[in-house]
Write an enzyme that holds these catalytic residues in place. Structure first.
Site, PDB file in Angstrom:
ATOM      1  N   ASP A   8     -17.424  48.634  33.515  1.00 26.86           N
ATOM      2  CA  ASP A   8     -17.959  49.996  32.412  1.00 26.86           C
ATOM      3  C   ASP A   8     -19.484  49.565  32.169  1.00 26.86           C
ATOM      4  OD1 ASP A   8     -17.160  48.191  30.026  1.00 26.86           O
ATOM      5  OD2 ASP A   8     -15.168  50.167  29.892  1.00 26.86           O
ATOM      6  N   CYS A  65     -14.900  44.724  30.636  1.00 29.52           N
ATOM      7  CA  CYS A  65     -15.619  46.254  30.084  1.00 29.52           C
ATOM      8  C   CYS A  65     -15.477  45.672  28.759  1.00 29.52           C
ATOM      9  CB  CYS A  65     -13.918  46.817  30.624  1.00 29.52           C
ATOM     10  SG  CYS A  65     -12.568  46.617  29.593  1.00 29.52           S
ATOM     11  N   THR A  67     -13.521  45.348  26.334  1.00 32.42           N
ATOM     12  CA  THR A  67     -12.549  44.197  26.035  1.00 32.42           C
ATOM     13  C   THR A  67     -11.903  43.227  26.305  1.00 32.42           C
ATOM     14  OG1 THR A  67     -11.124  45.838  26.140  1.00 32.42           O
ATOM     15  CG2 THR A  67     -11.386  45.208  24.270  1.00 32.42           C
ATOM     16  N   GLY A  68     -12.080  44.207  28.292  1.00 27.41           N
ATOM     17  CA  GLY A  68     -10.868  43.411  29.280  1.00 27.41           C
ATOM     18  C   GLY A  68      -9.955  43.440  30.092  1.00 27.41           C
ATOM     19  N   GLY A  70      -8.865  47.176  29.663  1.00 28.77           N
ATOM     20  CA  GLY A  70      -8.547  48.568  30.106  1.00 28.77           C
ATOM     21  C   GLY A  70      -8.578  48.377  31.428  1.00 28.77           C
ATOM     22  N   HIS A  98       0.011  30.014  37.290  1.00 26.39           N
ATOM     23  CA  HIS A  98       1.762  30.820  36.788  1.00 26.39           C
ATOM     24  C   HIS A  98       1.742  31.855  37.840  1.00 26.39           C
ATOM     25  CE1 HIS A  98       2.775  27.393  34.130  1.00 26.39           C
ATOM     26  NE2 HIS A  98       2.332  27.133  35.305  1.00 26.39           N
TER      27      HIS A  98
END
Ligand code: RB5
Length: 153
Positions: A8, A65, A67-68, A70, A98
């Site tokens: 975004d 985005c 923050t990563g 959303g 994992h």
């Protein structure tokens, strides 16, 4: 590998450099935008990249985005996608070893480009360990099955 990249406006500042970096590693990259700092809704871009992974048209997705968070949350809703925000090298390693993550969400605002490129390199080169983790990942994926009634049903 075939890598879908989407962002975004909060991730746009790093997106072109990320696309160039991943291409320089020899991967085929699908640049799904956005292509400016104009405000957009991250779920639309998460959806495009995640559906490429879900359809098998891309092997992995790299999402960016502010923050990563959303963009990962939106991508993870798409069947077959295991998306997570990643901010540290150890988490980039563990989400592959994992959790067999096939999509990561990076922060364009709070993590530097240099750090994000390191996270991407780890994400693209670390193998899933399988074994007991395969059992757990299969349990994650049953949530995609509309017939799954829940563990206590
Ligand atoms: C957009 O301002 C911002 O909310 C978005 O980039 C992201 O950080 C959301 O999780």
């Amino acid at each position: 590998m075939r890598i879908a990249v989407a962002c975004d406006h909060g991730g746009f500042v790093q997106k072109d450099a990320i696309v160039e970096h991943v291409r320089s590693l020899g991967h085929e990259v699908f640049d799904l935008g956005t292509n400016s700092e104009d405000s957009v809704d991250y779920p639309d871009f998460a959806d495009r990249a995640a559906r490429m992974v879900s359809r098998g048209d891309a092997d992995r997705a790299i999402l960016i985005c502010g923050t990563g968070i959303g963009i990962s949350m939106a991508a993870d809703k798409v069947a077959g996608v295991r998306a997570t925000p990643v901010q540290t090298p150890k988490f980039a390693e563990l989400c592959r070893q994992h959790n067999n993550a096939n999509a990561i969400g990076l922060s364009g605002r709070f993590v530097t480009l240099e750090q994000n490129l390191e996270l991407i390199d780890i994400f693209l080169t670390t193998e899933f360990e399988g074994g007991r983790h395969a059992t757990r990942v299969a349990k994650i994926m049953r949530e995609d099955d509309p017939d799954f009634q829940g563990v206590d049903a």
